[in-house]
Scaffold this active site. Structure first.
Site, PDB file in Angstrom:
ATOM      1  N   THR A  12      13.307   4.515 -53.944  1.00 59.95           N
ATOM      2  CA  THR A  12      14.323   3.559 -53.500  1.00 59.95           C
ATOM      3  C   THR A  12      14.465   3.508 -51.983  1.00 59.95           C
ATOM      4  O   THR A  12      15.331   2.800 -51.473  1.00 59.95           O
ATOM      5  CB  THR A  12      15.687   3.881 -54.140  1.00 59.95           C
ATOM      6  OG1 THR A  12      16.011   5.239 -53.855  1.00 59.95           O
ATOM      7  CG2 THR A  12      15.643   3.682 -55.640  1.00 59.95           C
ATOM      8  N   ILE A  14      15.415   4.559 -48.123  1.00 59.07           N
ATOM      9  CA  ILE A  14      16.647   5.145 -47.588  1.00 59.07           C
ATOM     10  C   ILE A  14      17.794   4.218 -47.976  1.00 59.07           C
ATOM     11  O   ILE A  14      18.095   3.256 -47.285  1.00 59.07           O
ATOM     12  CB  ILE A  14      16.586   5.345 -46.065  1.00 59.07           C
ATOM     13  CG1 ILE A  14      15.403   6.245 -45.677  1.00 59.07           C
ATOM     14  CG2 ILE A  14      17.893   5.983 -45.573  1.00 59.07           C
ATOM     15  CD1 ILE A  14      15.272   6.500 -44.184  1.00 59.07           C
ATOM     16  N   HIS A  15      18.398   4.497 -49.114  1.00 53.23           N
ATOM     17  CA  HIS A  15      19.549   3.713 -49.570  1.00 53.23           C
ATOM     18  C   HIS A  15      20.828   4.452 -49.181  1.00 53.23           C
ATOM     19  O   HIS A  15      20.792   5.443 -48.455  1.00 53.23           O
ATOM     20  CB  HIS A  15      19.453   3.428 -51.076  1.00 53.23           C
ATOM     21  CG  HIS A  15      19.341   4.652 -51.919  1.00 53.23           C
ATOM     22  ND1 HIS A  15      20.426   5.296 -52.443  1.00 53.23           N
ATOM     23  CD2 HIS A  15      18.257   5.371 -52.303  1.00 53.23           C
ATOM     24  CE1 HIS A  15      20.022   6.361 -53.128  1.00 53.23           C
ATOM     25  NE2 HIS A  15      18.694   6.419 -53.059  1.00 53.23           N
ATOM     26  N   ALA A  16      21.969   3.986 -49.629  1.00 52.53           N
ATOM     27  CA  ALA A  16      23.269   4.464 -49.143  1.00 52.53           C
ATOM     28  C   ALA A  16      23.481   5.973 -49.267  1.00 52.53           C
ATOM     29  O   ALA A  16      23.911   6.619 -48.314  1.00 52.53           O
ATOM     30  CB  ALA A  16      24.394   3.714 -49.850  1.00 52.53           C
ATOM     31  N   ALA A  19      21.182   7.986 -46.945  1.00 54.41           N
ATOM     32  CA  ALA A  19      21.514   7.611 -45.568  1.00 54.41           C
ATOM     33  C   ALA A  19      22.780   8.341 -45.128  1.00 54.41           C
ATOM     34  O   ALA A  19      22.858   8.848 -44.007  1.00 54.41           O
ATOM     35  CB  ALA A  19      21.693   6.103 -45.442  1.00 54.41           C
TER      36      ALA A  19
END
Length: 85
Positions: A12, A14-16, A19
């Protein structure tokens, strides 16, 4: 200045969640820490800056650390990338 490059392996990117974990890790250092992808860079201590890079699986990022604790910051962030991304 200490630098390293890393190819994102997480499906996926660097998602929330990662991050946010990355920001928390970077904020533990006094050094100026930047993440660069495709010529765009962001402050690793700012969530929206990292999210704005839209890093996907397979993308290469360059992480640069400059400051009094740059060696420790670079080593810790490189470990973070390997363990989480």
């Amino acid at each position: 200045m200490k630098n390293f490059t890393y190819i994102i392996k997480d499906e996926t990117g660097i998602h929330a969640r990662p991050a946010g974990m990355l920001v928390k890790c970077a904020q533990g250092f006094k050094s100026d820490i930047k993440i660069e992808k495709d010529g765009k860079s962001a402050d690793a201590k700012k969530l929206f800056g990292i999210m704005g890079l839209a890093v996907k699986c397979g993308n290469e990022v360059k992480v640069s650390c400059a400051g009094e604790d740059e060696a420790e910051a670079s080593a810790e962030l490189e470990k973070f990338f390997k363990d989480n991304l």
